[in-house]
Design an enzyme around this catalytic site. Sequence first.
Site, mmCIF file in Angstrom:
data_model
loop_
_atom_site.group_PDB
_atom_site.id
_atom_site.type_symbol
_atom_site.label_atom_id
_atom_site.label_comp_id
_atom_site.label_asym_id
_atom_site.label_seq_id
_atom_site.Cartn_x
_atom_site.Cartn_y
_atom_site.Cartn_z
ATOM 1 N N GLY A 46 0.873 -1.031 -0.405
ATOM 2 C CA GLY A 46 0.167 0.621 -0.323
ATOM 3 C C GLY A 46 0.907 0.968 -0.229
ATOM 4 O O GLY A 46 2.331 1.242 -0.418
ATOM 5 N N GLY A 47 0.279 2.080 0.317
ATOM 6 C CA GLY A 47 0.850 3.715 0.660
ATOM 7 C C GLY A 47 1.680 3.978 0.871
ATOM 8 O O GLY A 47 2.675 4.393 1.120
ATOM 9 N N GLY A 49 2.862 0.565 3.764
ATOM 10 C CA GLY A 49 3.602 -0.267 3.740
ATOM 11 C C GLY A 49 3.201 -1.567 3.627
ATOM 12 O O GLY A 49 2.551 -1.511 2.459
ATOM 13 N N ASP A 177 -16.177 -1.368 12.876
ATOM 14 C CA ASP A 177 -16.028 -1.991 11.317
ATOM 15 C C ASP A 177 -16.303 -3.134 10.987
ATOM 16 O O ASP A 177 -15.485 -3.478 9.908
ATOM 17 C CB ASP A 177 -14.613 -1.334 11.109
ATOM 18 C CG ASP A 177 -14.811 -0.649 10.107
ATOM 19 O OD1 ASP A 177 -15.942 -0.257 8.767
ATOM 20 O OD2 ASP A 177 -14.088 -1.067 9.041
#
Length: 437
Positions: A46-47, A49, A177
């Site tokens: 990802g951006g 990790g 969530d």
Amino acid sequence: MPPKSKPPGKARAPAKRKLAEEFPRGEVLTDTAKKQWILGEPIGQGGFGLLYLANENSSGTVGKDAPYVIKVEPSDNGPLFSELKFYMRAAKPDLIEKWRKSQKLKYLGVPKYWGSGLHEKGGSRYRFMVMDRFGTDLQKVFEENGKRFSRKTVLQLGLRLLDILEYIHEHEYVHADIKASNLLLSYKNPNLVYLVDYGLAYRYSPEGVLKEYKEDPKRCHDGTIEFTSIDAHKGVSPSRRSDLEILGYCMIQWLCGSLPWEDNLKDPNYVRDLKIKSRHNIPDFISKCFSTNDTPHEMIEYMEEVKSLEYNDKPSYQKLRTILQLGLKSIGSKDDDKLDFFISVNELASKSTKKKTKRKLTEVSEESGGDQEVIPTKRGRGRGRGQGVPSKTEANGLKEKSPARKKRSSSKKILVETGTQTSPAIGRGRGRPKLMK
């Protein structure tokens, strides 16, 4: 005086995070317990990790059948640090196993925490955490099944999630969530499902002291907009009843395909008002989601039970289980521990004749006031606080390394291809990094 709405495009941008450097295969990380772990190939990114296959340090290499994954991100970034708090307090293997035995459960779908630490390389510091490896997530399965799960499967998923929620609630946390993309199947056994991504997990009862009900306009609509609780829409910290409400919305969507407010997820006040209206008349809410001949009455009973809870009430998990178990009995089924994700084309066609649910409010409650911030959130995997949806070549913030294509059987039944590799997300519930192979 209510807060003024912010003009479009003027919302505060999230703090920039450093990008993670890709480590070579064979890199050895040492956790806080001095245990060493060896990295295999990266299987998701990802951006901020990377996720790697991993194993305990040995003379051998890390193969494609590695049982662990390690998330690595720059130590200055926050998502992994936030989630680590939950894992270190409530997800240690001995704690999970002790609970499983005491409750006489065959398994408990909470990911196990195996270690964490800091690693230095090239003058930079990185935080890492070791977890179990998992299979595909239920959102992909749901979409491949024409956005329908069978009633039996939904009720069994509900029972497994009640087990999970009771455990994390008893350990002072709520998840906040719950949704299909945060439910992962076991890597080896597709009948086992795990709830992941504790980036929004909230410690509602630190040291046994319950948090008080308090509305905060700055925190309105936290979570995933279509599922988040009414409390969260009002800026109230999540509670046990919030988790159960979210689970109810998930089960209803899995059964009928969509929720009445999914036609306008860009307007969180609209979503909130429809949820409040639905809570006032739950039978009417359920009738809008299903045709007369397929109404799951256990969903009415479940939502009524959740509605009866006060903010700090301890739920009767067994009563909720009984409601779902009676639902299984009403369709001549039982909880056989087998999650059947096959669904025939004929069944899909039958379900598609259900009553349309997309109705707009004719009267907006005075509570919205018309001047709270409107937070754009996209459908399907939308999130609160202006987060968009990752592209099809991403999995909750992590780009797929080699996305596997799902297959359809020659008998025209839609099925799960469990060879697709995913793993638990670690983050703030916004860019959920699940790994894909």
